[in-house]
Design a protein around this motif. Structure first.
Motif, PDB file in Angstrom:
ATOM      1  N   GLU A   1     -34.957  53.399  -3.992  1.00 46.12           N
ATOM      2  CA  GLU A   1     -34.707  51.984  -3.716  1.00 46.12           C
ATOM      3  C   GLU A   1     -33.519  52.007  -2.431  1.00 46.12           C
ATOM      4  O   GLU A   1     -32.423  52.446  -2.935  1.00 46.12           O
ATOM      5  CB  GLU A   1     -34.533  51.123  -5.132  1.00 46.12           C
ATOM      6  CG  GLU A   1     -34.495  49.539  -4.379  1.00 46.12           C
ATOM      7  CD  GLU A   1     -34.495  48.895  -5.809  1.00 46.12           C
ATOM      8  OE1 GLU A   1     -34.918  47.675  -5.543  1.00 46.12           O
ATOM      9  OE2 GLU A   1     -34.236  49.109  -6.827  1.00 46.12           O
ATOM     10  N   TYR A   2     -33.786  51.142  -1.767  1.00 39.28           N
ATOM     11  CA  TYR A   2     -32.681  51.170  -0.574  1.00 39.28           C
ATOM     12  C   TYR A   2     -32.287  52.364   0.029  1.00 39.28           C
ATOM     13  O   TYR A   2     -31.045  52.296   0.408  1.00 39.28           O
ATOM     14  CB  TYR A   2     -31.678  50.090  -1.072  1.00 39.28           C
ATOM     15  CG  TYR A   2     -31.954  48.911  -1.541  1.00 39.28           C
ATOM     16  CD1 TYR A   2     -33.068  47.971  -1.014  1.00 39.28           C
ATOM     17  CD2 TYR A   2     -31.726  48.375  -2.785  1.00 39.28           C
ATOM     18  CE1 TYR A   2     -33.542  46.848  -1.537  1.00 39.28           C
ATOM     19  CE2 TYR A   2     -31.880  47.136  -3.646  1.00 39.28           C
ATOM     20  CZ  TYR A   2     -33.072  46.336  -2.885  1.00 39.28           C
ATOM     21  OH  TYR A   2     -33.738  45.425  -3.360  1.00 39.28           O
ATOM     22  N   VAL A  19     -42.266  54.366  -6.977  1.00 39.00           N
ATOM     23  CA  VAL A  19     -41.162  54.303  -5.841  1.00 39.00           C
ATOM     24  C   VAL A  19     -41.051  53.002  -5.392  1.00 39.00           C
ATOM     25  O   VAL A  19     -42.092  52.135  -5.624  1.00 39.00           O
ATOM     26  CB  VAL A  19     -41.974  55.049  -4.566  1.00 39.00           C
ATOM     27  CG1 VAL A  19     -41.344  54.762  -3.503  1.00 39.00           C
ATOM     28  CG2 VAL A  19     -41.845  56.698  -4.803  1.00 39.00           C
ATOM     29  N   LYS A  20     -40.087  52.372  -5.220  1.00 35.25           N
ATOM     30  CA  LYS A  20     -39.537  51.246  -4.925  1.00 35.25           C
ATOM     31  C   LYS A  20     -38.743  51.034  -3.930  1.00 35.25           C
ATOM     32  O   LYS A  20     -37.451  51.477  -3.590  1.00 35.25           O
ATOM     33  CB  LYS A  20     -38.956  50.502  -6.441  1.00 35.25           C
ATOM     34  CG  LYS A  20     -38.418  49.090  -6.306  1.00 35.25           C
ATOM     35  CD  LYS A  20     -37.868  48.520  -7.482  1.00 35.25           C
ATOM     36  CE  LYS A  20     -37.629  47.032  -7.407  1.00 35.25           C
ATOM     37  NZ  LYS A  20     -37.109  46.682  -8.779  1.00 35.25           N
ATOM     38  N   ASN A  21     -39.189  49.957  -2.753  1.00 35.96           N
ATOM     39  CA  ASN A  21     -38.310  49.445  -1.956  1.00 35.96           C
ATOM     40  C   ASN A  21     -37.462  50.607  -0.879  1.00 35.96           C
ATOM     41  O   ASN A  21     -36.300  50.441  -0.799  1.00 35.96           O
ATOM     42  CB  ASN A  21     -37.400  48.406  -2.276  1.00 35.96           C
ATOM     43  CG  ASN A  21     -38.063  47.220  -2.974  1.00 35.96           C
ATOM     44  OD1 ASN A  21     -39.239  46.964  -2.374  1.00 35.96           O
ATOM     45  ND2 ASN A  21     -37.392  46.518  -3.937  1.00 35.96           N
ATOM     46  N   PRO A  22     -38.195  51.596  -0.521  1.00 32.03           N
ATOM     47  CA  PRO A  22     -37.218  52.521   0.389  1.00 32.03           C
ATOM     48  C   PRO A  22     -37.192  52.001   1.681  1.00 32.03           C
ATOM     49  O   PRO A  22     -37.960  50.907   2.124  1.00 32.03           O
ATOM     50  CB  PRO A  22     -38.385  53.811   0.521  1.00 32.03           C
ATOM     51  CG  PRO A  22     -39.697  53.077   0.176  1.00 32.03           C
ATOM     52  CD  PRO A  22     -39.707  52.202  -0.873  1.00 32.03           C
ATOM     53  N   ILE A  23     -36.080  51.968   2.519  1.00 30.74           N
ATOM     54  CA  ILE A  23     -35.655  51.358   3.614  1.00 30.74           C
ATOM     55  C   ILE A  23     -36.733  52.059   4.685  1.00 30.74           C
ATOM     56  O   ILE A  23     -37.452  51.160   5.282  1.00 30.74           O
ATOM     57  CB  ILE A  23     -34.236  51.695   4.308  1.00 30.74           C
ATOM     58  CG1 ILE A  23     -33.369  51.062   3.153  1.00 30.74           C
ATOM     59  CG2 ILE A  23     -34.057  51.142   5.357  1.00 30.74           C
ATOM     60  CD1 ILE A  23     -31.844  51.205   3.300  1.00 30.74           C
ATOM     61  N   HIS A  24     -36.678  53.327   5.110  1.00 37.13           N
ATOM     62  CA  HIS A  24     -37.494  53.981   5.840  1.00 37.13           C
ATOM     63  C   HIS A  24     -37.716  55.441   5.719  1.00 37.13           C
ATOM     64  O   HIS A  24     -36.531  55.952   5.091  1.00 37.13           O
ATOM     65  CB  HIS A  24     -37.234  53.647   7.389  1.00 37.13           C
ATOM     66  CG  HIS A  24     -35.695  54.242   7.948  1.00 37.13           C
ATOM     67  ND1 HIS A  24     -35.577  55.388   8.268  1.00 37.13           N
ATOM     68  CD2 HIS A  24     -34.731  53.415   7.953  1.00 37.13           C
ATOM     69  CE1 HIS A  24     -34.336  55.465   8.664  1.00 37.13           C
ATOM     70  NE2 HIS A  24     -33.665  54.523   8.615  1.00 37.13           N
ATOM     71  N   GLU A  32     -47.154  54.210  -8.859  1.00 38.89           N
ATOM     72  CA  GLU A  32     -46.893  52.984  -8.342  1.00 38.89           C
ATOM     73  C   GLU A  32     -45.936  53.066  -7.391  1.00 38.89           C
ATOM     74  O   GLU A  32     -44.837  53.649  -7.203  1.00 38.89           O
ATOM     75  CB  GLU A  32     -46.168  52.160  -9.632  1.00 38.89           C
ATOM     76  CG  GLU A  32     -46.115  50.561  -9.333  1.00 38.89           C
ATOM     77  CD  GLU A  32     -45.682  49.894 -10.555  1.00 38.89           C
ATOM     78  OE1 GLU A  32     -45.780  48.592 -10.670  1.00 38.89           O
ATOM     79  OE2 GLU A  32     -45.056  50.351 -11.563  1.00 38.89           O
ATOM     80  N   ILE A  33     -46.488  52.234  -6.333  1.00 36.10           N
ATOM     81  CA  ILE A  33     -45.544  51.883  -5.018  1.00 36.10           C
ATOM     82  C   ILE A  33     -45.224  50.452  -5.190  1.00 36.10           C
ATOM     83  O   ILE A  33     -46.206  49.648  -5.220  1.00 36.10           O
ATOM     84  CB  ILE A  33     -46.305  52.368  -3.905  1.00 36.10           C
ATOM     85  CG1 ILE A  33     -46.710  53.886  -3.939  1.00 36.10           C
ATOM     86  CG2 ILE A  33     -45.319  52.018  -2.748  1.00 36.10           C
ATOM     87  CD1 ILE A  33     -47.573  54.398  -2.607  1.00 36.10           C
ATOM     88  N   ILE A  34     -43.955  50.155  -5.031  1.00 33.25           N
ATOM     89  CA  ILE A  34     -43.453  48.836  -5.358  1.00 33.25           C
ATOM     90  C   ILE A  34     -42.808  48.543  -4.008  1.00 33.25           C
ATOM     91  O   ILE A  34     -41.825  48.992  -3.554  1.00 33.25           O
ATOM     92  CB  ILE A  34     -42.596  48.543  -6.447  1.00 33.25           C
ATOM     93  CG1 ILE A  34     -43.220  49.141  -7.796  1.00 33.25           C
ATOM     94  CG2 ILE A  34     -41.828  47.188  -6.549  1.00 33.25           C
ATOM     95  CD1 ILE A  34     -42.374  49.313  -9.033  1.00 33.25           C
ATOM     96  N   PHE A  35     -43.273  47.176  -3.353  1.00 27.97           N
ATOM     97  CA  PHE A  35     -42.501  46.467  -2.372  1.00 27.97           C
ATOM     98  C   PHE A  35     -42.177  45.185  -2.941  1.00 27.97           C
ATOM     99  O   PHE A  35     -43.305  44.478  -2.720  1.00 27.97           O
ATOM    100  CB  PHE A  35     -42.816  46.772  -1.022  1.00 27.97           C
ATOM    101  CG  PHE A  35     -42.798  47.858  -0.313  1.00 27.97           C
ATOM    102  CD1 PHE A  35     -41.619  48.251   0.302  1.00 27.97           C
ATOM    103  CD2 PHE A  35     -43.661  48.890  -0.417  1.00 27.97           C
ATOM    104  CE1 PHE A  35     -41.377  49.628   1.069  1.00 27.97           C
ATOM    105  CE2 PHE A  35     -43.599  50.272   0.119  1.00 27.97           C
ATOM    106  CZ  PHE A  35     -42.385  50.548   0.963  1.00 27.97           C
TER     107      PHE A  35
END
Length: 280
Positions: free
Chosen positions: A230-231, A245-250, A260-263
């Motif tokens: 995340e971030y 996985v949650k909220n990667p930046i890039h 699960e992929i979470i945005f």
């Protein structure tokens, strides 16, 4: 070089400001700071049983020796320290030291140990205690077994190989960390760290790898790892499943499968991160 053999020392500053001294089979009993401000010491097969034995020293070698529980805060502000075959029972050991070489060391209470040191090499160490190595820099570590949370907080320029770390919140606030061929188990790995590279490692970390800049992982496995990245900016290749996985930046994430992929943050755009699953 003067030599003391099979002697017992008591009282504060028993050997204050000595130099060019061999010490063998000696015991330092009650009395603070027995060797304070000393230099060129060769200590062998000796025992330290009271506080602050080696403060403000230079050019010290200690082998086949023991620091007992009351040798608390034992080695601070000392430069050019070599220790080999040591049982180190006391907490808060080795702080603000420079050019430290440690080989075959057992720390039974490594609480708040190796703080703010620079140029440290470790070859073979077992340590138990929280806040290990906080704020230290330029460390080369091989064969560390650690049981203690919050390790390596704020460290810079650290390379670790063939190690086994049980450590919640390891590597927080760090910069320039590389870990090879190691196992790490603990929650919240690496938050707020920058330039962390893991190669051929197995990591177990609930909600790990968050708020990280330039995280690189190659040939790694992630066990029981959820809400990861995340971030964070990432380039990771995982040879296992990832729970979530949650909220990667890039960046890029490759894994066998991601459950699960979470945005759920509008500022994090799914198209900015390439996610590849080998097994759909």
């Amino acid at each position: 070089m003067k030599k003391y053999t099979e002697q017992r020392f008591t009282g504060e500053r028993a050997l204050f400001q000595v130099s060019d001294l061999e010490i063998e089979n000696c015991t330092f009993l009650d009395g603070e700071s027995p060797l304070k401000e000393s230099k060129n010491l060769d200590i062998r097969k000796s025992m330290f049983q009271w506080k602050y034995p080696l403060w403000y020293c230079k050019h010290v070698s200690v082998t086949d020796s023991t620091l007992f529980e009351m040798a608390r805060a034992g080695i601070w502000y000392t430069d050019d320290l070599k220790m080999k075959n040591i049982t180190y029972v006391a907490p808060k050991g080795i702080r603000r030291c420079h050019h430290v070489a440690l080989e075959n060391i057992v720390f039974t209470d490594a609480t708040e140990t190796l703080w703010n040191c620079d140029n440290v090499s470790i070859h073979g160490m077992s340590a138990k205690g929280d806040y290990f190595a906080m704020g230290s820099s330029n460390m080369e570590i091989e064969g560390l077994t650690l049981d203690g949370n919050y390790s390596f907080d704020g460290c810079k320029n650290v390379t670790i190989r063939n190690s086994h770390l049980l450590s919640k919140d390891a590597f927080w606030n760090c910069e320039n960390i590389t870990v090879y061929d190691s196992f790490v188990s603990g929650e919240y790995f690496g938050w707020n760290a920058k330039n962390v590279t893991l190669i051929n490692c197995t990591i177990e970390s609930e909600q790990g790898f968050c708020y990280m800049e330039n995280l690189v992982m190659k040939d790694c496995k992630l066990l029981n790892t959820n809400l990861a990245f995340e971030y964070s900016t990432v380039d990771v290749e995982i040879n296992s499943n990832i729970d979530s996985v949650k909220n990667p930046i890039h960046g890029r994430i490759i894994a066998d499968h991601i459950n699960e992929i979470i945005f759920d943050n509008d500022e994090m755009k799914p198209e900015d991160t390439t996610i590849i699953q080998r097994k759909q």
